[in-house]
Design an enzyme around this catalytic site. Sequence first.
Site, PDB file in Angstrom:
ATOM      1  N   GLU A   1      36.039  26.128  45.314  1.00 43.54           N
ATOM      2  CA  GLU A   1      34.803  25.371  45.587  1.00 43.54           C
ATOM      3  C   GLU A   1      34.943  24.428  46.774  1.00 43.54           C
ATOM      4  OE1 GLU A   1      33.305  23.529  42.041  1.00 43.54           O
ATOM      5  OE2 GLU A   1      32.790  25.445  41.147  1.00 43.54           O
TER       6      GLU A   1
ATOM      7  N   GLU B   1      34.708  31.105  37.329  1.00 41.64           N
ATOM      8  CA  GLU B   1      34.365  29.994  36.419  1.00 41.64           C
ATOM      9  C   GLU B   1      32.933  30.144  35.943  1.00 41.64           C
ATOM     10  OE1 GLU B   1      34.910  25.889  37.708  1.00 41.64           O
ATOM     11  OE2 GLU B   1      36.786  26.432  38.669  1.00 41.64           O
TER      12      GLU B   1
HETATM   13  C1  BGP Z   1      34.051  23.062  38.815  1.00 42.42           C
HETATM   14  C2  BGP Z   1      35.533  22.873  39.045  1.00 42.42           C
HETATM   15  C3  BGP Z   1      36.349  22.853  37.796  1.00 42.42           C
HETATM   16  C4  BGP Z   1      35.697  22.154  36.629  1.00 42.42           C
HETATM   17  C5  BGP Z   1      34.222  22.509  36.493  1.00 42.42           C
HETATM   18  C6  BGP Z   1      33.497  21.665  35.479  1.00 42.42           C
HETATM   19  O1  BGP Z   1      33.333  22.516  39.874  1.00 42.42           O
HETATM   20  O2  BGP Z   1      36.028  23.894  39.879  1.00 42.42           O
HETATM   21  O3  BGP Z   1      37.619  22.341  38.112  1.00 42.42           O
HETATM   22  O4  BGP Z   1      35.956  20.829  36.597  1.00 42.42           O
HETATM   23  O5  BGP Z   1      33.530  22.406  37.711  1.00 42.42           O
HETATM   24  O6  BGP Z   1      33.162  20.449  36.048  1.00 42.42           O
HETATM   25  P1  BGP Z   1      33.122  19.095  35.262  1.00 42.42           P
HETATM   26  O7  BGP Z   1      34.483  18.883  34.740  1.00 42.42           O
HETATM   27  O8  BGP Z   1      32.726  18.095  36.294  1.00 42.42           O
HETATM   28  O9  BGP Z   1      32.086  19.242  34.228  1.00 42.42           O
END
Ligand code: BGP
Length: 496
Positions: free
Chosen positions: A170, A388
Amino acid sequence: MYHQNLEEFPENFLWGSASAAYQIEGAFDEDGKGPSVWDTFSKIPGKTFENTNGDIAIDHYHRYKEDVRLMAEMGLKAYRFSVAWSRIIPDGEGEINEKGLSFYENLVDELLLYGIEPVLTLYHWDMPQALQDKYNGWESREVIGSFKKYCKALFERLGNKVKYWVTFNEQNVFTAMGYRWETHPPNVSDVKRMFEANHVVNLANAEVINLFHEMVPEGLIGPSFGYGPMYPATSNPADILAAENGNDFNNSWWLDIYCKGRYPVFTLKQLKKNGIAPTILPDDEELLVSAKPDFLGINFYHGGTVQENKLEKPIENQHKDRAFSATDPYLMQPKEEQSQSPEIPMFHSVSNPYLEKTNWGWEIDPVGFRVALREVYARYDLPIFVTENGLGAIDELTESGTIEDDYRIDYLNAHILEMKKAITDGVEMIGYCSWSFTDLLSWLNGYKKRYGFVYVDRTEQDVKDLQRIPKKSYYWYKNIIETNGENITNKIEVQK
Ligand code: BGP
């Protein structure tokens, strides 16, 4: 397209789950690891929820065997994890730390032992602090050489064991949060610097893809991008145009560089007009065009809805109806005091009345997932690996010791169903990694915002015993994997 019957998932479809080093490992200063920018940033009071950090996280560094065993028992086909650069090279560019390398080699061996395909992310946001101090991190081209050295050490050591590699996680999120919104390291608020740093990351991405193709010809590599479709608020053609601008600015700005080696014309021109375009040197284009990813990693949480905005600055009351979460990386809004807000004349984000939201205000949009997969595949013609997708929620450990996370099952089922439709539409897919396998540290939301199939018993302040407890969704996903997704329908049956 409406399909009466959906096609099966491909035979070797990689049903997986994901994590990132800083969010799970802990052992932040053990076995020679150097500090990363996240070790430093998370210690600045007020930057993270209840000042949580990843010093211990869920102690995966010491418990990886237990975690992998749980993956194996679930039947997981792929596991995506990231390597902490400062474990491999503590100061980012000097001596290689053998203990760091062997930790990841042991993890990979353990995964392979159970037939789980490792998917290795080279950079999930934890730049070595020493490089941040010495060169200003991604703002300097010097860092590209350091990054190549680190990647080379991993290609040499793990190139014959790991097939799937992700360059950057990302890039859109960590550059925006880090250089524009001051909500990630290096805690900067300057749009011009954001675009400069982002360009250096693009060059590093291209260099490393080329290096990989030389060194690991049998492997596959690509970036993981946080993609969200852009919807027009109405059928007013002016809103359609705004959505195109939004897509250009939020998606194509990165994906065009990855896949075509050049920036989208309209956004680039707009940035130049505002004096905030990155410095592009004569040789950059050749490098960017030469590097071709083998697949695209897509992280999907949600997209955005936009309308026309021809104002120089948004009017006061427009701000009020913005459903805006301060920790939503995908929907950050220009601050009034920030003079250089290139999107203001291009589009204006609004809330989508058709979509429900999570407890953290993130839209839930399974159909948008199908839209995303189709758009990306149609535009870039590369196989897609979903790296993800998942639901952050507050889970409760019941008195009988179970976690009944039916809402997570609903969320995942709905998304996987739409993915199945996208496959039936014709999208070529490698696999799907949910976020996340175990509960872990949410960068800005502590330990309370949980994503895992496996509950980890700890709170923000109390580390407790970090016991791992499979949730109801763990058994549900186990069944999905066993049946290669054939039970994914509008009806959900959970077997435990
Ligand atoms: C994405 C990231 C992850 C994870 C996920 C959930 O942007 O790549 O590492 O953190 O988001 O985000 P959050 O923990 O802010 O809910």
